[in-house]
Design a protein around this motif. Structure first.
Motif, short mmCIF file in Angstrom:
data_model
loop_
_atom_site.label_atom_id
_atom_site.label_comp_id
_atom_site.label_asym_id
_atom_site.label_seq_id
_atom_site.Cartn_x
_atom_site.Cartn_y
_atom_site.Cartn_z
N TYR A 60 -23.48 -16.73 -45.80
CA TYR A 60 -22.90 -15.50 -45.27
C TYR A 60 -22.11 -14.70 -46.31
O TYR A 60 -21.86 -13.52 -46.12
CB TYR A 60 -22.00 -15.84 -44.08
CG TYR A 60 -22.78 -16.34 -42.89
CD1 TYR A 60 -23.88 -15.62 -42.42
CD2 TYR A 60 -22.43 -17.52 -42.26
CE1 TYR A 60 -24.62 -16.09 -41.34
CE2 TYR A 60 -23.15 -18.00 -41.17
CZ TYR A 60 -24.26 -17.26 -40.71
OH TYR A 60 -24.98 -17.72 -39.65
N PHE B 42 -21.81 -10.53 -46.47
CA PHE B 42 -20.60 -9.72 -46.48
C PHE B 42 -20.54 -8.84 -47.73
O PHE B 42 -20.05 -7.70 -47.69
CB PHE B 42 -19.37 -10.61 -46.40
CG PHE B 42 -19.30 -11.44 -45.14
CD1 PHE B 42 -19.82 -10.96 -43.95
CD2 PHE B 42 -18.74 -12.71 -45.16
CE1 PHE B 42 -19.79 -11.73 -42.79
CE2 PHE B 42 -18.70 -13.49 -44.01
CZ PHE B 42 -19.22 -12.99 -42.82
N ARG C 274 -21.62 -18.12 -32.19
CA ARG C 274 -21.43 -18.38 -33.61
C ARG C 274 -22.55 -17.81 -34.47
O ARG C 274 -22.37 -17.61 -35.67
CB ARG C 274 -21.27 -19.89 -33.86
CG ARG C 274 -22.50 -20.71 -33.53
CD ARG C 274 -22.21 -22.22 -33.60
NE ARG C 274 -23.38 -23.03 -33.31
CZ ARG C 274 -24.24 -23.42 -34.24
NH1 ARG C 274 -24.06 -23.08 -35.50
NH2 ARG C 274 -25.29 -24.16 -33.90
N GLN D 125 -21.49 -13.95 -34.80
CA GLN D 125 -20.19 -13.62 -35.39
C GLN D 125 -20.29 -13.03 -36.80
O GLN D 125 -19.71 -11.97 -37.07
CB GLN D 125 -19.29 -14.86 -35.39
CG GLN D 125 -17.86 -14.56 -35.80
CD GLN D 125 -16.97 -15.79 -35.65
OE1 GLN D 125 -17.46 -16.90 -35.42
NE2 GLN D 125 -15.67 -15.60 -35.76
N PRO D 126 -20.99 -13.66 -37.76
CA PRO D 126 -21.06 -13.07 -39.12
C PRO D 126 -21.75 -11.71 -39.13
O PRO D 126 -21.38 -10.83 -39.92
CB PRO D 126 -21.84 -14.12 -39.92
CG PRO D 126 -22.56 -14.94 -38.91
CD PRO D 126 -21.70 -14.95 -37.69
N TYR D 127 -22.74 -11.52 -38.25
CA TYR D 127 -23.42 -10.24 -38.22
C TYR D 127 -22.50 -9.14 -37.68
O TYR D 127 -22.56 -7.99 -38.13
CB TYR D 127 -24.68 -10.35 -37.35
CG TYR D 127 -25.70 -11.32 -37.89
CD1 TYR D 127 -26.15 -11.24 -39.20
CD2 TYR D 127 -26.20 -12.34 -37.09
CE1 TYR D 127 -27.07 -12.13 -39.70
CE2 TYR D 127 -27.12 -13.25 -37.58
CZ TYR D 127 -27.55 -13.15 -38.89
OH TYR D 127 -28.47 -14.04 -39.39
N LEU D 128 -21.65 -9.50 -36.73
CA LEU D 128 -20.70 -8.52 -36.20
C LEU D 128 -19.65 -8.15 -37.25
O LEU D 128 -19.22 -7.00 -37.33
CB LEU D 128 -20.03 -9.07 -34.94
CG LEU D 128 -20.94 -9.20 -33.70
CD1 LEU D 128 -20.18 -9.86 -32.55
CD2 LEU D 128 -21.47 -7.84 -33.29
N ILE D 129 -19.23 -9.15 -38.03
CA ILE D 129 -18.27 -8.87 -39.10
C ILE D 129 -18.89 -7.91 -40.12
O ILE D 129 -18.26 -6.92 -40.54
CB ILE D 129 -17.83 -10.17 -39.79
CG1 ILE D 129 -17.03 -11.04 -38.81
CG2 ILE D 129 -17.00 -9.87 -41.05
CD1 ILE D 129 -16.69 -12.42 -39.36
N ALA D 130 -20.14 -8.20 -40.53
CA ALA D 130 -20.83 -7.32 -41.49
C ALA D 130 -21.01 -5.92 -40.90
O ALA D 130 -20.80 -4.91 -41.59
CB ALA D 130 -22.18 -7.92 -41.87
N SER D 131 -21.37 -5.84 -39.63
CA SER D 131 -21.57 -4.55 -38.98
C SER D 131 -20.26 -3.76 -38.91
O SER D 131 -20.25 -2.53 -39.08
CB SER D 131 -22.14 -4.74 -37.58
OG SER D 131 -23.39 -5.39 -37.62
N THR D 132 -19.15 -4.46 -38.68
CA THR D 132 -17.85 -3.79 -38.63
C THR D 132 -17.49 -3.20 -40.00
O THR D 132 -16.96 -2.08 -40.09
CB THR D 132 -16.77 -4.78 -38.18
OG1 THR D 132 -17.11 -5.29 -36.88
CG2 THR D 132 -15.41 -4.10 -38.12
N MET D 133 -17.77 -3.95 -41.05
CA MET D 133 -17.50 -3.43 -42.40
C MET D 133 -18.30 -2.16 -42.67
O MET D 133 -17.77 -1.18 -43.20
CB MET D 133 -17.86 -4.51 -43.44
CG MET D 133 -17.00 -5.76 -43.36
SD MET D 133 -17.60 -7.12 -44.41
CE MET D 133 -17.39 -6.41 -46.03
#
Length: 589
Positions: A336, A340, A381, A384-392
């Motif tokens: 991940y 990011f 789970r 979660q990492p995809y949502l973090i990347a999308s938020t960025m």
């Protein structure tokens, strides 16, 4: 914890090399690009201080005088390229009249090409005062000066080597890749030494473009409204960096526009090094393919032209290559951290140029494919990492387009992506967007015209593929010199043969088991082309069909060529070798 001292030591080395890069580049510019100051005195007696070239008089009048202060030291170039607009009448250096009889009469009124003049007999060490008398017969008039460095361009090349070495270590490039990029840098510096920053620039409409954006931020420390001037609708990141560079140049008494060119060239080197790292991943570090693809990108003609341009294209190239590199790393190893990293550089790309939406679409499609292929995709789970990347990415999108969307909502701009830019383009740039303008390509015109003229129908500007492929070689520009003309014609022939060679191998390419491996490059290339086609259809102007908008596709194109056949490799390197000849022989044209 055991690796902490090594990490600190490595970080310290990179920091020291970065500082050395800034110092060496600044020193070279101080030697070769002295900061000139100018005061204009109109024939009416009115005086004003002029900020930067081209120094202009806006009124029709005769007997205008331009007083230029030129600092001279032991290594300063004394031969300068002078472009008068509309007519240079007389010249004085340090109060002494200088005869213009040796200059052909047409050159004194040639506002396009100008002439070269050796000031050395009249210059002394220290500040020198040069007085130009200029007549203006219509439109903006004035004088533009550019130093002819001769062999001194080698100093420019040497000054960028610390930066190249730093990035080569950071991206773990091989020695032959470093040498290929270094060779490309030699060609760029040679081209830069004979090319004023105002030549082959997209800074149009009397200067109300990229350079004004940078000056506006540098002098006011605020972002302009998207409606304030031409190009002010663009996202701010490149211009913020340019403004810092501009203030740095003023503090050190360097030439600000040419220091910004050095900033652009630094971004270009980042693009080359990160693209080389991407090539290593794509071809599994095989020596011959990595070397050939790196050399092809470093010597691609349009890239050399763009590398010293004052505009946000080169900023997009740097961010795009970094985003694509991290996307491919994530695609290959499923970790991940690269995801990011890809999201971070996509956000920066959006803050540089709106066309980075292509990168958003690419990563979004890839994330969806990976998520849907996993049998436990419904688990939180996995999301979660995809949502973090999308938020960025969303943060970058909001910061980039927020002010334009607000202006569009207020009704002050006509398009929330392009602003009012289409409203100021001249009708002479309009082209139809019918099916016949996309299919078929006008090969006869393409092969018989070395340059594309976006205002001249006979050069093929109506045909989408003619404009795209010709601007992929020499941009929307022309060059003087018989050698350049014949090389440009040869480029056209080689490129057509190369494309036909790739088409012949299409069946083989489709059957490759590595299609899944190259899926990120296939998607991003497809979307880059789709964006350009839609741009041409949405706003039907010839300039919106320029290859510079999708230049990052040159990386997957080079990878495709070096992994397809020996014929494709040879043709690709023929373009690169011809590019080396094209730009290094310009000074003799």
């Amino acid at each position: 914890m055991g690796n902490t001292p090594n990490n600190v030591r490595t970080l310290s080395i990179y920091l020291i090399l970065s500082v050395l890069s800034v110092i060496s580049i600044s020193a070279a510019l101080w030697v070769l690009r002295p900061a000139l100051s100018a005061t204009a005195r109109m024939s009416t007696g009115q005086s004003k201080t002029l900020d930067t070239m081209p120094w202009t008089f806006n009124d029709v009048s005769n007997g205008n005088r331009l007083f230029v202060t030129m600092p001279v030291h032991w290594f300063t170039p004394t031969t300068w390229h002078v472009v008068p607009d509309d007519e240079l009448v007389s010249l004085k250096v340090n109060g002494k009249s200088v005869s213009l009889n040796a200059i052909p009469k047409p050159a004194l009124t040639n506002w396009r090409k100008g002439f070269e003049f050796d000031f050395s007999p009249w210059l002394t060490n220290g500040n020198n005062l040069i007085e130009f008398e200029v007549n203006n017969y219509g439109g903006p008039g004035g004088i533009s000066l550019h130093p002819i460095a001769g062999a001194r361009w080698i100093l420019l090349w040497l000054s960028f080597l610390p930066l190249l070495y730093t990035l080569s270590r950071l991206f773990k490039l091989r020695a032959h890749q470093w040498l290929s990029i270094s060779l490309g840098l030699i060609v760029v510096c040679c081209y830069w030494s004979i090319t004023p920053w105002t030549t082959r620039a997209h800074d149009v409409l009397g200067g109300d473009g990229h350079i004004d954006y940078i000056m506006r931020v540098a002098h006011t420390l605020t972002l302009p409204a998207p409606t304030e001037k031409w190009e002010f609708f663009q996202p701010p990141l490149y211009y913020l960096g340019g403004a810092v560079t501009w203030r740095w140049a003023e503090w050190l008494h360097l030439s600000p526009p040419e220091t910004v060119q050095a900033y652009s060239l630094s971004l270009w080197i980042i693009f080359l090094c990160s693209s080389s790292a991407l090539i290593n991943l794509a071809v599994r570090f095989r020596t011959v393919p990595t070397g050939l693809a790196t050399a092809a990108i470093a010597l691609w003609p349009t890239g050399i032209i763009s590398s010293i341009g004052i505009n946000n294209d080169v900023g997009l190239y740097a961010c795009s290559s970094l985003a694509t590199l991290f996307t491919v790393r994530w695609w290959f190893n499923n970790k991940y951290q690269p995801l990011f990293g890809a999201a971070f550089f996509i956000a920066l790309a959006l803050l540089t140029k709106t066309t980075a939406m292509v990168l958003v679409g690419t990563l979004g499609m890839l994330m969806l494919i990976k998520l849907m292929r996993h049998q436990h995709w419904r688990e939180w789970r996995r999301w979660q990492p995809y949502l973090i990347a999308s938020t960025m990415i969303l943060i970058g999108f909001a910061a980039s387009l927020g002010r334009k969307i607000y202006s569009y909502w207020q009704g002050s701009i006509s398009d929330w992506i392009m602003g009012n830019s289409a409203l100021v383009l001249g009708d002479w740039l309009k082209v139809p967007a019918k099916l016949g303008n996309f299919i078929p390509m006008d090969i006869a015109t393409f092969l018989s015209h070395p340059w594309i003229d976006l205002t001249n129908d006979s050069t093929g500007r109506y045909n989408f593929w003619n404009v795209l492929l010709r601007t992929s070689l020499t941009g929307e520009y022309s060059f003087n010199g018989a050698i350049q003309k014949w090389i440009a014609l040869l480029w056209g022939v080689i490129l057509i043969i190369l494309l036909l060679t790739l088409l012949r191998r299409w069946k083989d390419l489709k059957s490759l088991r590595t299609t899944w491996r190259y899926l990120p490059l296939l998607i991003v290339t497809t979307l880059w082309f789709a964006s350009l086609i839609s741009f041409r259809i949405k706003i039907s102007y010839a300039c919106n069909n320029d290859f510079r908008y999708i230049f990052p596709v040159i990386v997957p194109f080079a990878i495709l060529c070096v992994t397809t056949s020996n014929v494709a490799r040879s043709l690709l390197m023929s373009i690169a070798f011809a590019s080396l000849l094209f730009f290094t022989t310009l000074s003799f044209g």
